[in-house]
Write a protein that holds these residues in place. Structure first.
Motif, PDB file in Angstrom:
ATOM      1  N   ASP A 157       0.821  -1.211   0.000  1.00 23.78           N
ATOM      2  CA  ASP A 157       0.000   0.000   0.000  1.00 23.78           C
ATOM      3  C   ASP A 157       0.857   1.263   0.000  1.00 23.78           C
ATOM      4  O   ASP A 157       0.432   2.315  -0.498  1.00 23.78           O
ATOM      5  N   GLY A 158       2.047   1.178   0.574  1.00 24.78           N
ATOM      6  CA  GLY A 158       2.900   2.350   0.659  1.00 24.78           C
ATOM      7  C   GLY A 158       3.789   2.578  -0.544  1.00 24.78           C
ATOM      8  O   GLY A 158       4.434   3.633  -0.648  1.00 24.78           O
ATOM      9  N   LEU A 159       3.847   1.615  -1.483  1.00 26.13           N
ATOM     10  CA  LEU A 159       4.721   1.766  -2.648  1.00 26.13           C
ATOM     11  C   LEU A 159       4.434   3.020  -3.471  1.00 26.13           C
ATOM     12  O   LEU A 159       5.366   3.698  -3.922  1.00 26.13           O
ATOM     13  N   PRO A 160       3.142   3.377  -3.702  1.00 22.17           N
ATOM     14  CA  PRO A 160       2.904   4.596  -4.490  1.00 22.17           C
ATOM     15  C   PRO A 160       3.453   5.859  -3.842  1.00 22.17           C
ATOM     16  O   PRO A 160       3.616   6.879  -4.528  1.00 22.17           O
ATOM     17  N   MET A 161       3.758   5.834  -2.527  1.00 24.35           N
ATOM     18  CA  MET A 161       4.231   7.025  -1.832  1.00 24.35           C
ATOM     19  C   MET A 161       5.753   7.075  -1.718  1.00 24.35           C
ATOM     20  O   MET A 161       6.292   7.965  -1.058  1.00 24.35           O
ATOM     21  N   VAL A 162       6.435   6.118  -2.375  1.00 24.77           N
ATOM     22  CA  VAL A 162       7.893   6.048  -2.236  1.00 24.77           C
ATOM     23  C   VAL A 162       8.552   7.341  -2.709  1.00 24.77           C
ATOM     24  O   VAL A 162       9.494   7.857  -2.085  1.00 24.77           O
TER      25      VAL A 162
END
Length: 280
Positions: free
Chosen positions: A51-56
């Motif tokens: 879920d956090g990959l798009p915010m990398v």
């Protein structure tokens, strides 16, 4: 080409099948352990990894966008943080020197055939293992609690770890030294120190210096990291700049640029020096 006898060919095929079987089993075990470790880390993490990959790239984009808007401030910020970079370089240099001197003694005392007290070689080897096993940041945190913040805890922490790491490398180099000069010096009554200084050090000096330069590069990065726990240097400035968040991201970029340029320059100089030393 001579054909293998049937018995030899069958034995070779059986050995090949066994190797493939063992290789497949090891691969399955490795994948299973990786999957189990990932699931455990995911369950204990505050947020989901997927879920956090798009915010990398969200935070780096914010930092670079603000720094670009304030790009006119970068030259002044680079000059303002230059003294902190010099402090970080001093911490790395002093730590490498102190740790290297201790490593030289430990290496000679733990090398078979050269040790002053052969029965204690195992003790000196375990001492190097202990120094190498404890991370610098752990030692620095303990020393900061005792001595307070500043560069001194960083110097001591990095020096101890450097002594263990370089001592191991120095010992391996010394084990390959030619013992004939040592035996010749011993036959004319030279002491242990004279045997090491005149018979061993000239042989191992190029490789020892090469390893020491490589360790200096590592210690520069370690001293910057230790700044985050209050050990001074440019790492401490970076910690303060990032704690304030938005509004000081141009300062963060300036510090990263200083660190990047310093590491690249030192890396190139060290590579050149190591190459000349190894080639003689």
């Amino acid at each position: 080409m001579v054909d293998l006898a049937p018995a030899h060919r069958d034995a070779y095929l059986e050995l090949a099948r066994r190797r493939r079987l063992y290789g497949g089993l090891l691969l399955v075990i490795f994948v299973a352990m990786m999957a189990a470790g990932f699931r455990l880390a995911e369950s204990r993490n505050a947020g989901g990894f997927v879920d956090g990959l798009p915010m990398v790239l969200a935070f780096p984009s914010e930092v670079l966008a603000e720094a670009w808007q304030k790009r006119a401030n970068l030259p002044g910020l680079l000059m303002a943080h230059l003294p902190s970079l010099v402090e970080t370089l001093n911490i790395a240099a002093v730590s490498t020197l102190l740790g290297g001197l201790v490593a030289m003694g430990l290496a000679l005392l733990s090398t078979r055939g050269l040790a002053r007290w052969p029965r204690l070689t195992g003790v000196f080897r375990r001492l190097m293992d202990a120094l190498r096993a404890v991370p610098e940041i752990v030692i620095a945190l303990v020393l900061i609690y005792i001595l307070g913040g500043g560069p001194v805890p960083a110097v001591i922490a990095i020096s101890l770890h450097t002594a263990g790491a370089l001592g191991k490398l120095f010992s391996e180099v010394a084990e390959n030294a030619d013992l004939k000069p040592v035996e010749g010096l011993a036959s004319v009554g030279a002491g242990w120190g004279q045997q090491m200084g005149l018979g061993v050090l000239p042989q191992v000096a190029p490789n020892w210096l090469s390893y020491a330069l490589m360790r200096f590069e590592i210690n520069l990065r370690a001293s910057a990291i230790l700044g985050f726990v209050g050990s001074g240097g440019i790492g401490y400035d970076l910690k303060l700049a990032m704690q304030w968040g938005g509004g000081r991201y141009d300062e963060v970029v300036a510090i990263f640029l200083l660190l990047f340029v310093a590491i690249v320059v030192i890396d190139r100089i060290s590579d050149h020096a190591r190459g000349r030393l190894v080639r003689g």
